[in-house]
Design an enzyme around this catalytic site. Structure first.
Site, PDB file in Angstrom:
ATOM      1  N   ASN A 157      -5.166 -12.054  -4.752  1.00  0.00           N
ATOM      2  CA  ASN A 157      -6.343 -12.283  -3.764  1.00  0.00           C
ATOM      3  C   ASN A 157      -7.644 -12.938  -4.711  1.00  0.00           C
ATOM      4  O   ASN A 157      -8.271 -12.160  -5.298  1.00  0.00           O
ATOM      5  CB  ASN A 157      -6.664 -10.784  -3.216  1.00  0.00           C
ATOM      6  CG  ASN A 157      -5.574 -10.341  -2.355  1.00  0.00           C
ATOM      7  OD1 ASN A 157      -5.371 -10.802  -0.965  1.00  0.00           O
ATOM      8  ND2 ASN A 157      -4.842  -9.384  -2.776  1.00  0.00           N
ATOM      9  N   GLU A 158      -7.674 -14.068  -4.478  1.00  0.00           N
ATOM     10  CA  GLU A 158      -8.677 -14.686  -5.349  1.00  0.00           C
ATOM     11  C   GLU A 158      -9.956 -14.689  -4.468  1.00  0.00           C
ATOM     12  O   GLU A 158     -10.084 -14.000  -3.413  1.00  0.00           O
ATOM     13  CB  GLU A 158      -8.466 -16.226  -5.555  1.00  0.00           C
ATOM     14  CG  GLU A 158      -7.020 -16.574  -6.071  1.00  0.00           C
ATOM     15  CD  GLU A 158      -7.323 -16.198  -7.540  1.00  0.00           C
ATOM     16  OE1 GLU A 158      -8.235 -15.362  -8.014  1.00  0.00           O
ATOM     17  OE2 GLU A 158      -6.231 -16.632  -8.560  1.00  0.00           O
TER      18      GLU A 158
END
Ligand code: GLP
Length: 256
Positions: A157-158
């Site tokens: 999850n950037e």
């Protein structure tokens, strides 16, 4: 938005070495597996890859071989996998998990779940929906292990992942691809996409332990723990979880 003061100090534990920190987390996991077994229940673990949990997995393997810790009542869901990624490839998280944990303990192969890096892109959405259903059908994740990327990612999850994001196809941040480039022999070989559990999927876990070791993690650990909750650093969402621990070595804690 919660302020930095909302980061309760008791949720941060710092150890003088990564080895000690890993032994502590391994003990917690062993206790959870055993207490679930005593209650006649499955222990559902959310597992992470990367260099950070390697010594933790080694300790769990040691406990299985020397102390009789059984994984007979354990079901696992891994956080993420590159796409595309054949399971036999050196950088595959399927291969990683088998080499570091699954091949050395008594977990039932059918209880192992890892996002499928072999899928054509048009089948990923359906796969992700089923992955979420499988987690739900197991009663949710009892304990989610996490590392942290230098972008502040958890799983893959950037930055700018939303708090309620679910398992999905994502595009990797250039910093993340750069960090992976050594193991892929060049950034051009690092996949551009991945499948990851979402922030919301992670936040649904009953307990979360995030581990961070080494100097390279010190800046992002400080920003995560001392800054505001902000989707620019997805790991900051963890501070909103009612049962989270941040387990650090002294190097990762050095900028706090
Ligand atoms: C990858 C994984 C993350 C992991 C991160 C940190 O990006 N997808 O789950 O936390 O790497 O890796 P390392 O532990 O090697 O620093």
């Amino acid at each position: 938005m919660p302020s930095p003061a909302d980061c309760r100090i008791e949720i941060v534990q710092t150890f003088d070495s990564a080895a000690r920190a890993s032994r502590k987390v391994a003990n917690q996991i062993a206790e959870l597996i055993q207490s679930q077994r005593s209650a006649g229940r499955t222990c559902v673990l959310g597992l992470a890859t990367g260099s950070t949990p390697i010594s933790l997995y080694a300790e769990l393997v040691r406990m299985h071989k020397k102390e009789g810790l059984s994984f007979g009542n354990v079901t696992t869901f891994n956080l993420d996998e590159y796409l595309p990624m054949p399971p036999a490839q050196r950088q595959s998280y399927v291969r990683f998990m088998h080499e570091h944990l699954f091949d050395h303990v008594d977990i039932a192969p059918t209880n192992i779940h890892i996002p499928d890096g072999t899928l054509p892109v048009d089948q990923v959405e359906e796969f992700c929906r089923k992955y979420e259903c499988l987690i739900e059908a197991e009663g949710g994740i009892d304990l989610q292990l996490l590392g942290i990327g230098r972008t502040g990612h958890i799983g893959f999850n950037e930055p700018d992942s939303s708090q309620d994001s679910r398992t999905r196809l994502v595009t990797l941040d250039p910093i993340t691809r750069g960090d992976a480039s050594t193991s892929f022999d060049g950034i051009e070989n690092v996949p551009v996409q991945a499948i990851t559990m979402g922030v919301g999927t992670i936040m649904d876990a009953k307990k979360i332990i995030m581990m961070a070791f080494g100097n390279s993690k010190a800046p992002i650990v400080a920003r995560t723990l001392e800054g505001p909750v902000d989707s620019a650093i997805p790991a900051t969402f963890l501070k909103l979880h009612p049962n989270v621990e941040f387990v650090l070595d002294s190097a990762a804690a050095s900028k706090l």
